[in-house]
Design a protein around this motif. Structure first.
Motif, PDB file in Angstrom:
ATOM      1  N   THR A  21       1.967  14.167  -6.079  1.00 50.09           N
ATOM      2  CA  THR A  21       1.394  14.165  -4.735  1.00 50.09           C
ATOM      3  C   THR A  21       0.037  14.866  -4.757  1.00 50.09           C
ATOM      4  OG1 THR A  21       3.626  14.306  -3.827  1.00 50.09           O
ATOM      5  CG2 THR A  21       1.809  14.808  -2.338  1.00 50.09           C
ATOM      6  N   ASN A  23      -3.362  16.809  -3.316  1.00 48.48           N
ATOM      7  CA  ASN A  23      -3.683  17.834  -2.322  1.00 48.48           C
ATOM      8  C   ASN A  23      -2.546  18.816  -2.034  1.00 48.48           C
ATOM      9  OD1 ASN A  23      -6.268  16.633  -1.957  1.00 48.48           O
ATOM     10  ND2 ASN A  23      -5.324  15.118  -0.619  1.00 48.48           N
ATOM     11  N   LEU A  24      -1.697  19.048  -3.010  1.00 51.00           N
ATOM     12  CA  LEU A  24      -0.645  20.031  -2.830  1.00 51.00           C
ATOM     13  C   LEU A  24      -1.203  21.438  -2.961  1.00 51.00           C
ATOM     14  CD1 LEU A  24       2.382  18.621  -4.880  1.00 51.00           C
ATOM     15  CD2 LEU A  24       2.161  18.766  -2.400  1.00 51.00           C
ATOM     16  N   PHE A  44       5.782  23.951  -2.828  1.00 44.81           N
ATOM     17  CA  PHE A  44       4.577  23.143  -2.698  1.00 44.81           C
ATOM     18  C   PHE A  44       4.603  22.389  -1.378  1.00 44.81           C
ATOM     19  CE2 PHE A  44       4.883  22.923  -7.531  1.00 44.81           C
ATOM     20  CZ  PHE A  44       4.189  24.099  -7.660  1.00 44.81           C
ATOM     21  N   ASP A  45       3.426  22.217  -0.794  1.00 49.44           N
ATOM     22  CA  ASP A  45       3.305  21.566   0.502  1.00 49.44           C
ATOM     23  C   ASP A  45       1.958  20.858   0.542  1.00 49.44           C
ATOM     24  OD1 ASP A  45       3.726  20.805   3.129  1.00 49.44           O
ATOM     25  OD2 ASP A  45       3.844  22.842   3.939  1.00 49.44           O
ATOM     26  N   ASP A  46       1.836  19.880   1.424  1.00 46.40           N
ATOM     27  CA  ASP A  46       0.547  19.226   1.634  1.00 46.40           C
ATOM     28  C   ASP A  46       0.229  19.111   3.120  1.00 46.40           C
ATOM     29  OD1 ASP A  46       2.346  17.262   2.361  1.00 46.40           O
ATOM     30  OD2 ASP A  46       1.487  15.702   1.105  1.00 46.40           O
ATOM     31  N   ASP A  47       1.013  19.818   3.944  1.00 48.18           N
ATOM     32  CA  ASP A  47       0.845  19.766   5.393  1.00 48.18           C
ATOM     33  C   ASP A  47       0.404  21.140   5.898  1.00 48.18           C
ATOM     34  OD1 ASP A  47       0.929  18.955   8.049  1.00 48.18           O
ATOM     35  OD2 ASP A  47       3.082  19.324   8.235  1.00 48.18           O
ATOM     36  N   GLN A  48      -0.875  21.267   6.138  1.00 49.39           N
ATOM     37  CA  GLN A  48      -1.450  22.527   6.585  1.00 49.39           C
ATOM     38  C   GLN A  48      -1.615  22.515   8.097  1.00 49.39           C
ATOM     39  OE1 GLN A  48      -4.853  23.871   4.343  1.00 49.39           O
ATOM     40  NE2 GLN A  48      -5.708  24.860   6.157  1.00 49.39           N
TER      41      GLN A  48
END
Length: 119
Positions: A21, A23-24, A44-48
């Motif tokens: 994925t 932009n993590l 890990f996340d990609d939702d800011q």
């Protein structure tokens, strides 16, 4: 606010590179629960969100939600590579008590909501 050792940063960057994925980033937070009252969350996340605090630690993007910042000031994350018992370690100067596994804690000001079944 948060310190991440060079060893821990290198390991996290290595793990991020293995993900598919784009932009993590690393999200660090706290939620109620665990046997001591609060539990750490790290993943890990990609939702800011607009209310998130964004840190750059040794070139690693680290995001903390606004509700967790008061519990994580001064937090230190390290990584030990060992044949037995290696992995990430957390030292939180705000914690006055923690459970045996080190994944939950409570502070002087707040006890959280302990849930021994989560430990």
């Amino acid at each position: 606010m948060i310190t991440i050792s060079e060893e821990a940063c290198d390991k996290i960057k290595e793990m991020l590179a293995a993900e598919e994925t784009p932009n993590l980033f690393l999200r660090v937070g706290v939620k109620e629960g665990g046997c001591s009252g609060f539990s750490y969350g790290m993943g890990f996340d990609d939702d800011q969100q607009s209310s998130d605090e964004v840190l750059d630690i040794n070139g690693l993007k680290v995001v903390v939600d606004s509700d967790s910042t008061k519990y994580l000031r001064g937090l230190e994350i390290d990584f030990k590579d060992a044949a037995m018992g290696g992995g990430f370690t957390i030292h939180n100067p705000n914690a006055i008590a923690s459970c045996g596994c080190g994944q939950s804690f409570r502070t002087k000001e707040e006890a959280g909501k302990p849930n021994p079944e989560q430990c």
